[in-house]
Design a protein around this motif. Structure first.
Motif, short mmCIF file in Angstrom:
data_model
loop_
_atom_site.label_atom_id
_atom_site.label_comp_id
_atom_site.label_asym_id
_atom_site.label_seq_id
_atom_site.Cartn_x
_atom_site.Cartn_y
_atom_site.Cartn_z
N ALA A 6 0.97 -1.10 -0.12
CA ALA A 6 0.03 0.06 -0.07
C ALA A 6 0.89 1.24 0.13
N VAL A 7 2.00 1.01 0.80
CA VAL A 7 2.68 2.38 1.09
C VAL A 7 3.52 2.82 -0.52
N SER A 8 3.76 1.48 -1.37
CA SER A 8 4.43 2.18 -2.20
C SER A 8 3.86 2.43 -3.52
N THR A 9 2.40 2.41 -3.39
CA THR A 9 1.71 2.53 -4.71
C THR A 9 1.69 4.10 -5.37
N GLY A 10 2.75 4.47 -5.24
CA GLY A 10 2.97 5.81 -6.08
C GLY A 10 2.37 6.89 -5.41
N ASN A 11 2.73 7.18 -4.36
CA ASN A 11 2.36 8.40 -3.68
C ASN A 11 2.88 9.82 -4.33
N GLU A 12 4.07 9.38 -4.72
CA GLU A 12 4.96 10.43 -5.31
C GLU A 12 4.21 11.12 -6.53
N SER A 13 3.43 10.31 -7.33
CA SER A 13 2.87 10.76 -8.52
C SER A 13 1.40 11.42 -8.06
N GLY A 14 1.02 11.24 -6.70
CA GLY A 14 -0.11 11.85 -6.33
C GLY A 14 -1.23 11.19 -6.69
N ALA A 15 -1.03 9.92 -7.42
CA ALA A 15 -2.15 9.24 -8.09
C ALA A 15 -3.13 8.44 -7.15
N SER A 16 -2.14 7.67 -6.22
CA SER A 16 -2.93 6.95 -5.43
C SER A 16 -2.34 6.73 -3.95
N ASP A 17 -2.96 6.10 -3.14
CA ASP A 17 -2.12 5.75 -1.80
C ASP A 17 -2.83 4.74 -1.15
N PHE A 18 -2.76 4.43 -0.09
CA PHE A 18 -3.23 3.10 0.59
C PHE A 18 -4.57 3.37 1.08
N ILE A 19 -5.12 4.75 1.26
CA ILE A 19 -6.39 5.07 1.81
C ILE A 19 -7.41 4.89 0.57
N ARG A 20 -6.65 5.42 -0.72
CA ARG A 20 -7.60 5.45 -1.78
C ARG A 20 -7.75 4.10 -2.03
N GLU A 21 -6.77 3.25 -2.06
CA GLU A 21 -6.99 2.01 -2.47
C GLU A 21 -8.10 1.01 -1.60
N ILE A 22 -8.17 1.41 -0.28
CA ILE A 22 -9.02 0.76 0.42
C ILE A 22 -10.74 1.16 0.03
N ILE A 23 -10.51 2.66 -0.33
CA ILE A 23 -12.02 3.01 -0.71
C ILE A 23 -12.50 2.57 -1.84
N ASN A 24 -11.49 2.34 -3.00
CA ASN A 24 -11.46 1.85 -4.20
C ASN A 24 -12.13 0.19 -4.07
N GLU A 25 -11.61 -0.31 -3.06
CA GLU A 25 -11.99 -1.69 -2.62
C GLU A 25 -13.30 -1.87 -2.45
N ASP A 26 -13.78 -1.01 -1.36
CA ASP A 26 -14.99 -1.00 -0.87
C ASP A 26 -16.18 -0.60 -2.09
N ILE A 27 -15.71 0.32 -2.77
CA ILE A 27 -16.67 0.53 -3.97
C ILE A 27 -16.85 -0.58 -4.80
N ARG A 28 -15.65 -1.31 -5.07
CA ARG A 28 -15.61 -2.41 -6.17
C ARG A 28 -16.51 -3.68 -5.48
N GLN A 29 -16.46 -3.80 -4.36
CA GLN A 29 -17.28 -4.80 -3.61
C GLN A 29 -18.52 -4.38 -3.30
N GLY A 30 -19.04 -3.30 -3.91
CA GLY A 30 -20.44 -2.57 -3.74
C GLY A 30 -20.96 -2.09 -2.14
N LYS A 31 -19.70 -2.10 -1.27
CA LYS A 31 -20.20 -1.53 -0.07
C LYS A 31 -20.76 -0.04 -0.01
N TYR A 32 -20.19 0.77 -1.08
CA TYR A 32 -20.75 2.02 -1.22
C TYR A 32 -20.70 2.44 -2.80
N LEU A 33 -21.44 3.33 -3.00
CA LEU A 33 -21.50 4.10 -4.39
C LEU A 33 -20.37 5.23 -4.22
N PRO A 34 -19.53 5.67 -5.05
CA PRO A 34 -18.55 6.46 -5.00
C PRO A 34 -19.27 7.72 -4.39
N HIS A 35 -20.42 8.36 -4.69
CA HIS A 35 -20.96 9.60 -4.08
C HIS A 35 -21.40 9.32 -2.72
#
Ligand code: ATP
Ligand code: MG
Length: 570
Positions: A6-35
């Motif tokens: 998680a830590v190495s997923t390219g924070n430098e680029s500003g693209a992603s980080d472990f928090i956004r990964e967790i949220i993306n996963e929650d969305i993929r699993q249908g736990k929440y809609l993005p909005h």
């Protein structure tokens, strides 16, 4: 996904980080809609926000915005003694200034006190909370240590009925401060000390800045915070790493209650060298008058940095650069300063200002005549155009730009030497005038009329270009030069018996009162950021700058800028 990945997923680029990964996963699993993503920024209104909070603010607000979700602003006002409406107002102002708008009205934890009380009754009825008569000291002693399990309270086996009765009477004000607490009934031998029957409510006969004297029991952070998140429907409760060991408790409190279940996620705090990021310590600097207030431009508070001349954009860029990780590290203060420089380089208009003036008389220039020269406002933004600046027989230059005995490689003014005046002419120093004390008080120079605009028709080169201000049009200003507030990289690193206040930099503020400025600087509104050519970035003071009586604060020094300008001319 492991934390390492998680830590190495390219924070430098500003693209992603472990928090956004967790949220993306929650969305993929249908736990929440993005909005539906909902975050919150939950300051305790017991001080002003500082650079550390900027990190949390950017994370909370940016993440919500990226998903089309919402971010709440919630005052975590559960400690009546230290909190104040002054802080509430300042926090709101600072967040808006950073460029963020929270969802709906500001929320207050104190608005949920009745609801929290009801949930506490539920916890008692479920046999999960009890009233303890031990003193704070006894509770502390019986908590055990990392290696020794805690001792169960003699009051732990009270019946539900007795607990309900006592807790109700606690609320009704029947008992003095410190005589009883409500505790969670968890596990006194848990390896996690936070789980050893933590206190949920204490008695405090103290008025609250919002609820007045309505309550004399106040909820503790761990009990209150998860409920606040749950009540507001927060999906991801983002906080700093010191709460990691509290997460089992956060979950434990919510589990038996009929409430929404937010997920707490922790990230590392921002720490900067030469800087203190603790409201408690910053309050001491204010109270002991080491600084002029929370908004002293040397303070790492948002309002201090604002007054100093920081832009919201530079702070946000800085937070992006630092990134989001689980690793605790100390960021170099120069990273922040560089973000600021880069931003100001783009946006700040250039002016000329002489901070420590030395009079120069151009002896071959006609008395009373003014020549209006063209000066570029911002070489980074040609669309900002040019302005006219006056040149005349009497000008000021900076004392630093003259040496009677120049050291090697000194390309500025010296007896017999020729330099270029920025946007103007070449001048040559013919004579040095000294006062009774032998101090240089004036230079007599000649100018070459052929060099208007900065080049000599005969191709003659000069190595130095200096800034200047024409004397009859100049306005006198106060300019405050700020340096780091602490002289130690780690302000808390002190000798026995000393503390961070002993590491204050005695030279953190220099006030100059006889600075000579281009007159248009005096007309600028407060909080205007400019560059004084060759000197640094400055900001007209938010409170003290007035038309005709300019007051500027040095935001940050320049770096290498002049080297470039000299090359361009060479
Ligand atoms: P302080 O130690 O300065 O009092 P705090 O954590 O007690 O700070 P709060 O008002 O409780 O201050 O903080 C509000 C939010 O800001 C919390 O979520 C907290 O985690 C976050 N925060 C505080 N300091 C920092 C920091 N240095 N870096 C990142 N986030 C921070
Ligand atoms: Mg706190």
């Amino acid at each position: 996904m492991s934390e390492q990945q998680a830590v190495s997923t390219g924070n430098e680029s500003g693209a992603s980080d472990f928090i956004r990964e967790i949220i993306n996963e929650d969305i993929r699993q249908g736990k929440y809609l993005p909005h539906q993503i909902r975050t919150r920024f939950p300051p305790e209104p017991n001080g002003y926000l500082h650079i550390g909070h900027v990190k949390a603010i950017c994370i909370d607000f940016d993440i919500a915005a990226e998903y089309g979700g919402r971010c709440n602003l919630r005052m975590d006002d559960t400690n009546p003694g230290k909190e104040d409406i002054e802080y509430v107002n300042a926090i709101e102002e600072d967040i808006k200034w950073l460029g963020y708008q929270w969802d709906g009205p500001t929320k207050f934890a104190s608005d949920y006190f009745p609801q929290m009380y009801e949930y506490a009754l539920t916890m008692i009825k479920l046999g999960l909370a009890y009233v303890d008569d031990q003193s704070a000291e006894e509770i502390r002693q019986n908590r055990g240590t990392l290696t020794v399990p805690g001792q169960e309270s003699p009051y732990r086996q009270r019946s539900v009925a007795e607990n309900l009765d006592l807790f109700t009477r606690m609320k009704d004000g029947e008992f003095p401060d410190g005589s009883k607490v409500l505790r969670a009934k968890i596990d006194m031998s848990s390896p996690n000390i936070n789980m050893r029957d933590p206190v949920m409510y204490r008695i405090l006969h103290q008025p609250h800045h919002r609820t007045g004297s309505e309550w004399c029991i106040y909820p503790m952070y761990d009990w209150a915070h998860g409920l606040e998140d749950a009540i507001e429907g927060i999906t991801h409760s983002l906080c700093t790493l010191e709460f990691e060991n509290h997460r089992p408790l956060y979950d434990w409190f919510l589990e038996p209650l009929p409430v929404h279940r937010p997920q707490q996620i922790e990230f590392s705090r921002l720490s900067l060298n030469y800087t203190i990021t603790s409201k408690r310590k910053l309050l001491r600097l204010v109270q002991e008058r080491h600084v002029s207030g929370w908004d002293d431009p040397r303070m790492p508070t948002i309002c201090g940095m604002r007054r100093r001349g920081y832009t919201p954009e530079s702070l946000r860029t800085f937070v992006k650069q630092v990134g989001i990780t689980k690793f605790t590290g100390i960021t170099d203060a120069s990273v922040l300063e560089n973000c600021l420089r880069e931003d100001l380089n783009q946006r700040a208009a250039r002016y000329m200002a002489v901070l420590r003036p030395l009079k120069v008389c151009i002896t071959n220039y006609p008395e009373g005549q003014i020549d209006w020269l063209d000066a570029v406002n911002n070489p980074e933004r040609p669309e900002d155009g040019t302005r006219k600046i006056p040149f005349g027989r009497n000008i000021y230059i900076d004392q630093d730009d003259f040496r009677e005995v120049p050291p090697p490689k000194y390309f500025r003014l010296a007896p017999g030497a020729e330099v270029r005046l920025r946007w103007g002419y070449f001048i040559t120093c013919q004579e040095v005038i000294k006062d009774a004390d032998g101090q240089v008080c004036e230079l007599r120079c000649t100018y070459d009329p052929e060099t208007r605009g900065g080049t000599a028709p005969d191709g003659r080169k000069v190595r130095g270009t200096i800034h200047w201000v024409e004397a009859s049009h100049a306005v006198t200003a106060s300019v405050r030069l700020y340096d780091r507030l602490f002289s130690k990289e780690n302000p808390d690193d002190c000798e026995e018996g000393q503390d961070f206040c002993d590491n204050l930099n005695p030279d953190s503020l220099t006030v100059l009162t006889d600075c000579k400025l281009e007159s248009s600087l005096a007309e600028l509104p407060p909080e205007t950021r400019v560059q004084f050519e060759r000197v640094g970035y400055f900001c007209s003071d938010r409170y003290e700058h007035q038309p005709g009586q300019p007051v500027f604060n040095r935001t940050v020094s320049l770096k290498d800028t002049w080297a470039k300008i000299e090359k361009k001319h060479a």
